[in-house]
Design a protein around this motif. Structure first.
Motif: not given
Length: 521
Positions: A290-294, A356-361
């Protein structure tokens, strides 16, 4: 605080690893705890437990909390039990032995074992009880561990032979599991809701998730056990109410005291706090499908975003040790102590977010204190520590009642706990093997699953250690299990209750067999 710390006795499983046969009668535990020279019959044990649900059922396939573990072990016997030295000792079985390749196991049942209605235990009872968890539609938590069985057959009334798909040096440990209490065969299965068992107690009252009343069997076949005349198990979900009940003498034993106020128990001259090391671990499973945990980098970012030391000191009050995102405890055989300990590192967490292409989560963490002692406080600490890594955690507090039915395995990021398993194979098979019903992270890793099958029949100790060591590394680096801490087993009890000098430390409460092993002081 008055604390009785029970010294750890290391496990002794090399006999199974070497493929040797194990034989003998059930273990007679030594007496002498708290100045008591020998167990005596009589008295009532009143137990206040934190867990229990209105959805609880006597169907052994549904057992998933301490309320039912305690009840099940008191009323039903398993083929084996975990002894204080960590070995699997015969229980309802009189003896067992393996073929040279550990792929065929023969269990001989005790001649004197009977059910509470007087019926003698037979091989068919054992076979029907085991098969209850093996059906295609079964949702039993023990089902993955039984999948290795390719055939079960009786050799007369007192011998059961198991054929396995491959060798398994640890196979006898499977039958200690709380799901596998033996029921009577009905000819085409078992009646899963029957109250008739082989244990030392019978059920007088069963109110799911509320109260159980037990009465001792005067004719119990297992000599030297089952000492209390009566036992009452109560669900007392509120920790303050649980502790007050013990201090006021309304109950004799409680689990999960509040570490923040545990010193109040120690000040009471009639109360003793008991603690020992255990494989219990607290976990925040992430659904890897399940995104984002994949994304493994998201998983790693979350793992570096929690301050484990702070949790151990501030939430567990030192009653535990930091976890390393793999479930094999440092007290267990094949623990990999070469793994680098993961630590709180916001910058490293940001690095993984960037990959992962993220600046925050932004994530939601579902939790309740029934998930584990201090789960809500841990979640709040996690929320605060993760901010430095640009991770925003919404703590979603869920009701305690029904948590393991409505949240666990359903919410993609939540709180959970495991009592551990006596061997690495059992732990990995139950919760990490691809397709396991209790694989709470929905994780699959091809290399891990290959190693799991290769390690199980391996009789060479060094080679087996290498494989289990690699598997721990894979789970830590790729898996969806965030395991911030291992917890000590901690409970509190009246000094009017006595217990053996040596306890089985697989789980707390004498591996949950306290009802038949303890007595009135």
């Amino acid at each position: 605080m008055t604390t009785n710390r029970i010294l750890k006795t290391g496990p002794s499983r090399r006999g199974f690893i070497a493929g040797t046969a194990a034989v003998g009668a059930g273990l007679m535990l030594p007496a002498g705890a708290f100045g008591q020279t020998a167990p005596k019959k009589g008295g009532t044990l009143r137990v206040g437990l934190s867990k229990g649900s209105s959805s609880d059922s006597m169907d052994p396939a549904t057992f998933n909390n301490d309320f039912m573990f305690a009840t099940g072990y008191a009323v039903f016997n398993t083929l084996t039990e975990i002894a204080p030295d960590g070995t699997a000792k015969p229980n309802l079985a009189e003896s067992y032995e393996a073929s040279a390749d550990a792929a065929t196991w023969t269990f001989r049942l005790r001649e004197d074992a009977d059910f509470s209605d007087g019926k003698k235990v037979t091989a068919e009872d054992v076979i029907s009880s085991i098969r209850h968890h093996m059906g295609e539609d079964s949702k039993s938590g023990i089902k993955p561990l039984l999948a290795q069985i390719t055939g079960i057959r009786a050799d007369g009334d007192k011998v059961v032979i198991f054929e396995l798909e491959g060798g398994n040096a640890d196979f006898p440990f499977v039958f200690n599991d709380y799901h596998l209490g033996i029921r009577q065969s009905t000819g085409d299965g078992i009646d899963p809701h029957s109250l008739i068992g082989t244990g030392g107690f019978t059920i007088e009252t069963f109110e799911p998730g509320v109260r159980v009343e037990l009465k001792r069997r005067d004719d119990y076949w297992k000599k030297g056990y089952a000492h209390f005349d009566k036992v009452e198990i109560l669900k007392v979900g509120d920790v303050a109410a649980r502790m007050n009940a013990l201090m006021n003498g309304e109950v004799d034993v409680i689990d999960r005291p509040d570490y923040k106020t545990i010193d109040l128990l120690g000040r009471n001259p009639n109360v003793q706090v008991v603690t020992h090391d255990s494989p219990v671990h607290y976990i925040m499973p992430m659904h890897t499908d399940t995104a984002p945990y994949d994304d493994v980098n998201v998983r790693q970012a979350l793992k570096y975003g929690i301050d484990r030391e702070q949790m151990v000191q501030s939430v567990l009050y030192g009653y535990g040790s930091v976890g390393n995102d793999q479930p094999i405890a440092s007290t267990m055989l094949y623990y990999n102590d070469d793994l680098e300990q993961i630590a709180y590192d916001p910058e490293r967490a940001k690095h993984h977010l960037s990959k992962a292409g993220l600046s925050s989560l932004d994530v939601t963490l579902s939790t309740a204190d029934t998930a584990f002692n201090g789960a809500v406080d841990t979640s709040v600490l996690f929320k605060e520590s993760a901010k430095a890594a640009n991770i925003n955690i919404n703590v979603d507090r869920q009701p305690d009642d029904g948590y393991f039915s409505n949240v666990w395995l359903k919410k993609p990021f939540c709180g959970s706990y495991w009592g551990g398993r006596p061997t690495a194979d059992l732990m990995f098979t139950a919760a990490y093997a691809e397709g396991a019903d209790w694989n709470e992270t929905k994780w699959k890793n091809e290399r891990f699953n290959v190693l799991l099958l290769q390690a199980r029949p391996e009789l060479n100790h060094e080679r087996r250690a290498e494989m289990y060591g690699e598997m721990q590394k894979i789970v830590k680096e790729d898996g969806g299990a965030l395991i911030p801490a291992f917890g000590n087993a901690v409970w509190a009890m009246s000094k009017n209750i006595a217990m053996p000098e040596q306890l089985s430390e697989m789980w707390g409460f004498d591996s949950w067999r306290f009802i038949e092993r303890w007595w009135t002081a």
